[in-house]
Design an enzyme around this catalytic site. Structure first.
Site, PDB file in Angstrom:
ATOM      1  N   ASP A  77      34.901  36.603  42.178  1.00 25.97           N
ATOM      2  CA  ASP A  77      36.048  36.987  41.341  1.00 25.97           C
ATOM      3  C   ASP A  77      36.794  35.759  40.801  1.00 25.97           C
ATOM      4  O   ASP A  77      37.807  35.896  40.129  1.00 25.97           O
ATOM      5  CB  ASP A  77      36.994  37.938  42.095  1.00 25.97           C
ATOM      6  N   ASP A 163      43.238  31.965  46.132  1.00 21.44           N
ATOM      7  CA  ASP A 163      43.262  32.919  47.247  1.00 21.44           C
ATOM      8  C   ASP A 163      43.548  32.121  48.514  1.00 21.44           C
ATOM      9  O   ASP A 163      43.002  31.047  48.708  1.00 21.44           O
ATOM     10  CB  ASP A 163      41.895  33.595  47.422  1.00 21.44           C
ATOM     11  N   ASP A 195      48.960  34.486  45.344  1.00 20.83           N
ATOM     12  CA  ASP A 195      48.035  35.578  45.694  1.00 20.83           C
ATOM     13  C   ASP A 195      48.766  36.772  46.322  1.00 20.83           C
ATOM     14  O   ASP A 195      49.404  36.638  47.362  1.00 20.83           O
ATOM     15  CB  ASP A 195      47.001  34.983  46.680  1.00 20.83           C
ATOM     16  N   HIS A 369      43.058  36.826  53.255  1.00 27.20           N
ATOM     17  CA  HIS A 369      44.249  36.749  52.406  1.00 27.20           C
ATOM     18  C   HIS A 369      45.540  36.795  53.229  1.00 27.20           C
ATOM     19  O   HIS A 369      45.596  37.426  54.282  1.00 27.20           O
ATOM     20  CB  HIS A 369      44.251  37.905  51.401  1.00 27.20           C
TER      21      HIS A 369
HETATM   22 ZN   LIG Z   1      39.862  36.355  44.833  1.00 27.62          ZN
HETATM   23 ZN   LIG Z   2      38.505  34.538  47.320  1.00 29.66          ZN
END
Ligand SMILES: [Zn+2]
Ligand SMILES: [Zn+2]
Length: 555
Positions: A77, A163, A195, A369
């Protein structure tokens, strides 16, 4: 200098209002740099679309001004759109070592390696790109060599977290560089982009090390084989499983293309420590003592052709699951994939495997995350003048903004932006400007062709290449074909029409006959196999790409 030249424009092009296809442009005068170039997988209703990338019309319009693409890390991503957009936008790519190694693989496959400039950046060292000075700051996340960015512009410093989570006991690497975040915070940061993925989770995301006790316990007590699946990019997870294997007296094997490739890349770059004699070759797995092996397989999201999906339906060359084997899904179940994943796991249960797929009895997966407390800490350290949440659906951005409000460390404004929204920063403040073109572009990975909209694509397909509908009647109880497959075509022109239909029927038959009973019973698997095989066959015969919609009738 005119006023506009003293402004910095920030334009998010992807990842705001959705998970995936992260991309953001910064423009100062005639110089544009782009942060990340990600893709996302299409929702299931986008029939026949392989992947989705951001609309880069804005960048194409200003092609001569785009100086670089700067990458935060190597997840799809964030880098997945590169093979598609580099054709339109041939600019140097900056990233850390591992990130660039993944990029290199991607663009080599796309035949773009020779025409692309890759520039490796060492975190902590500042690089100049036009009027920008960029510093990569180490952060922790679920893959390795991840960085946040501090971009010094004539208007002020922009920070982008990429991230991240804040892992104080990382498995390897530099850790999360809190000090540099604080240093920029003390110096003064104009705007922070952070993020938002896990903003709905209170508290702190556990360290990557938190998975060790439970996985070790499972590996130690497993009566037979252990098959563990995680994301192939989770190099630290893979490292820990290798370490666990060596503690409990097992060896490891890697199956699945992405798993094998990533392990090789990480090992070559010395990001992965594998003791000598630790790895069992895939062709030796079947004959290896099941009590002495951990097999790491890709396909944790039950992707139709992945190793784990094949193993589940007993159609893998080297691995099968038998009674008493242990299957561990050491990964998140990505929303949207639940059905496919649980269907895959049901196959494992049917084979009487011991299946573990959540943290209910001990942690087997942790997120990469930041949860709320880590997001707050970053806000506290950076104390930006402006704060713009990124990476998330609208509610995540909204809740991240609310979190920042609650803290009260943002001295200027908290801005909620979406893809295409243009924000101008100048000495008078931050201002919303006219939006630029932004959105999703559907891509067929086989042809590398862009499709403007799915409807347009389908129409185009239908008008130019037509539609091919293979209809297969399968007996519900025996899984056997009830009759010859029927191939219905519409608008599909070909000189050798009837030969082609006969050939297509043979392909369908062959696909079905080479599949086992479990695969045949799993419609999604069999449909996808037929679609892929027919696509290849028809394209080879006619160079056309009709829409292929397999229909299975249960009789
Ligand atoms: Zn990401
Ligand atoms: Zn990532």
């Amino acid at each position: 200098m005119s006023k506009t030249l003293q402004s910095l424009f920030v334009i998010p092009l992807g990842g705001l209002g959705e998970f995936g296809m992260n991309m953001m442009a910064l423009r100062y005068g005639d110089d544009i740099i782009v942060i990340d170039a990600g893709m996302m997988f299409p929702e299931s209703e986008l029939l026949g679309v392989d992947l989705v990338i951001p609309d880069i019309t804005y960048l194409k319009q200003h092609r001569q001004h785009v100086r670089a693409i700067v990458l935060t890390h190597g997840h799809e991503d964030h880098i997945g759109a590169l093979p598609y957009i580099l054709r339109d936008l041939n600019v140097p790519i900056y990233g850390t070592r591992f990130t660039l190694a993944l990029v290199k693989k991607r663009i080599t496959e796309a035949g773009l390696l020779d025409s692309t400039t890759l520039r490796e950046v060492i975190p902590g060292r500042r690089i100049e790109i036009g009027p920008y000075e960029v510093e990569m700051i180490p952060v922790t996340h679920s893959t390795i060599d991840c960085v946040a960015l501090a971009v010094r512009t004539p208007v002020g410093v922009i920070m982008h977290t990429g991230d991240f989570k804040i892992d104080h006991t990382p498995v390897g690497g530099a850790g999360f560089d809190i000090h540099t975040f604080a240093r920029y915070g003390n110096e003064g940061v104009l705007a922070l982009f952070s993020d938002s993925t896990n903003v709905e989770r209170p508290g702190i995301t556990p360290s990557e090390r938190a998975v060790v006790p439970r996985i070790e316990e499972l590996a130690r007590s497993a009566p037979k084989r252990v098959i563990l699946s995680c994301f192939a990019s989770s190099i630290h997870r893979i490292q820990q499983v290798i370490d666990i294997a060596s503690h409990v007296g097992r060896k490891v094997a890697f199956v699945g293309r992405s798993m094998v490739d990533n392990v090789e890349i990480a090992h070559d770059l010395e990001y992965l420590r594998i003791p000598d004699g630790m790895v069992v070759r895939s062709q030796d797995i079947r004959s290896f003592d099941p009590r002495k092996i951990i097999i790491m397989a890709s396909g944790s999201q039950a992707e139709p052709m992945s190793s784990l999906s094949r193993i589940a339906v007993d159609n893998h060359r080297f691995v099968s699951v038998d009674e008493g084997d242990t299957v561990i899904l050491s990964s998140r179940i990505i929303p949207g994939n639940e059905k496919a994943i649980f269907r895959m796991l049901d196959h494992m249960f049917r084979r009487r495997a011991l299946v573990y797929y959540d943290n209910s009895a001990g942690v087997i997966h942790v997120s990469g995350h930041a949860s709320q407390e880590e997001q707050k800490l970053v806000l506290q350290l950076v104390k930006p003048k402006y704060f713009i949440p990124v990476h998330g659906e609208y509610r995540h951005l909204f809740r991240h903004a609310a979190l920042a409000h609650q803290l009260g460390v943002v001295s200027g404004e908290i801005l909620l932006a979406e893809n295409g929204h243009c924000i101008e920063f100048n000495e008078d403040g931050a201002f919303r400007r006219d939006p630029v073109a932004a959105g999703r572009v559907m891509v067929d990975s086989g042809s590398l062709e862009e499709i403007e909209e799915v409807v347009v694509r389908d129409r185009k397909h239908l008008s130019e290449d037509g539609v091919v509908v293979p209809i297969i009647a399968i007996d519900k109880h025996t899984g056997k074909l009830e009759s010859q497959p029927e191939i219905v075509t519409r608008g599909f022109m070909s000189d050798n029409g009837s030969d082609l239909v006969t050939g297509a029927r043979d392909i369908v038959l062959r696909t079905i006959n080479t599949s086992n009973a479990e695969e045949r019973a799993d419609w999604s698997v069999i449909k996808e196999k037929i679609r892929i095989d027919l696509k290849r066959y028809i394209n080879k015969q006619t160079s056309k790409r009709p829409l292929i919609l397999p229909v299975i009738l249960e009789v």
